[in-house]
Design an enzyme around this catalytic site. Sequence first.
Site, PDB file in Angstrom:
ATOM      1  N   GLU A  61       3.569 -17.389  19.871  1.00 54.73           N
ATOM      2  CA  GLU A  61       3.500 -16.819  18.518  1.00 54.73           C
ATOM      3  C   GLU A  61       4.290 -15.520  18.427  1.00 54.73           C
ATOM      4  O   GLU A  61       4.920 -15.231  17.413  1.00 54.73           O
ATOM      5  CB  GLU A  61       2.047 -16.564  18.116  1.00 54.73           C
ATOM      6  CG  GLU A  61       1.244 -17.819  17.918  1.00 54.73           C
ATOM      7  CD  GLU A  61      -0.204 -17.533  17.625  1.00 54.73           C
ATOM      8  OE1 GLU A  61      -0.664 -17.910  16.523  1.00 54.73           O
ATOM      9  OE2 GLU A  61      -0.877 -16.925  18.484  1.00 54.73           O
TER      10      GLU A  61
ATOM     11  N   GLU B  45      -7.303  -9.155  12.058  1.00 56.40           N
ATOM     12  CA  GLU B  45      -8.216  -8.070  11.706  1.00 56.40           C
ATOM     13  C   GLU B  45      -7.559  -6.707  11.928  1.00 56.40           C
ATOM     14  O   GLU B  45      -7.746  -5.777  11.146  1.00 56.40           O
ATOM     15  CB  GLU B  45      -9.499  -8.138  12.537  1.00 56.40           C
ATOM     16  CG  GLU B  45     -10.366  -9.336  12.245  1.00 56.40           C
ATOM     17  CD  GLU B  45     -10.047 -10.563  13.103  1.00 56.40           C
ATOM     18  OE1 GLU B  45      -8.855 -10.800  13.436  1.00 56.40           O
ATOM     19  OE2 GLU B  45     -10.995 -11.288  13.442  1.00 56.40           O
TER      20      GLU B  45
ATOM     21  N   LYS C 229      -2.895 -16.740   8.028  1.00 57.61           N
ATOM     22  CA  LYS C 229      -1.874 -17.338   8.887  1.00 57.61           C
ATOM     23  C   LYS C 229      -1.687 -18.773   8.413  1.00 57.61           C
ATOM     24  O   LYS C 229      -2.635 -19.566   8.418  1.00 57.61           O
ATOM     25  CB  LYS C 229      -2.312 -17.308  10.349  1.00 57.61           C
ATOM     26  CG  LYS C 229      -1.278 -17.890  11.311  1.00 57.61           C
ATOM     27  CD  LYS C 229      -1.755 -17.884  12.750  1.00 57.61           C
ATOM     28  CE  LYS C 229      -1.750 -16.478  13.305  1.00 57.61           C
ATOM     29  NZ  LYS C 229      -1.837 -16.463  14.783  1.00 57.61           N
TER      30      LYS C 229
ATOM     31  N   TYR D 219       1.997  -0.657  -7.576  1.00 56.17           N
ATOM     32  CA  TYR D 219       1.932  -1.895  -6.811  1.00 56.17           C
ATOM     33  C   TYR D 219       3.180  -2.117  -5.957  1.00 56.17           C
ATOM     34  O   TYR D 219       3.132  -2.831  -4.961  1.00 56.17           O
ATOM     35  CB  TYR D 219       1.620  -3.113  -7.676  1.00 56.17           C
ATOM     36  CG  TYR D 219       2.462  -3.298  -8.914  1.00 56.17           C
ATOM     37  CD1 TYR D 219       3.728  -3.849  -8.840  1.00 56.17           C
ATOM     38  CD2 TYR D 219       1.956  -2.953 -10.162  1.00 56.17           C
ATOM     39  CE1 TYR D 219       4.486  -4.031  -9.971  1.00 56.17           C
ATOM     40  CE2 TYR D 219       2.706  -3.143 -11.304  1.00 56.17           C
ATOM     41  CZ  TYR D 219       3.977  -3.685 -11.208  1.00 56.17           C
ATOM     42  OH  TYR D 219       4.721  -3.872 -12.339  1.00 56.17           O
TER      43      TYR D 219
END
Length: 120
Positions: A21, A72, A98, A53
């Site tokens: 990954e 996290e 993901k 934004y």
Amino acid sequence: MGTIKVENIRVFTNHGCLKEEAVIGGDYRVDLEVSADLSESAKSDKLNDTVDYVFLNKIVREEMSIPSKLLETVAKRILDRIFNEDQLVKKATVSVSKINPPIGGDVEMVTIKMSQKRKK
């Protein structure tokens, strides 16, 4: 109070616990919602009286570009930066997803969701 949402921010980056990954990378989606007092900006029509934004999107993209093993960790970095850099934000919720995670099954995405409130 009011709410500003920046939804479906799409990013290609290198998060994950697997060595592959970190090398190959993958697609991610981030959704962000912040609460703030928008009454002043509603009256003044001035950008400096609201939560920008464009700035929120910039924070998300910068923090997502830093490889981490866990979603996290990325979500917490995003929340910390928002609260450190924009005093108008009273509460924020971030979801980091993901897309097509390598978990041995037909799974569209996995998502972690974290919220934080400004300490008084």
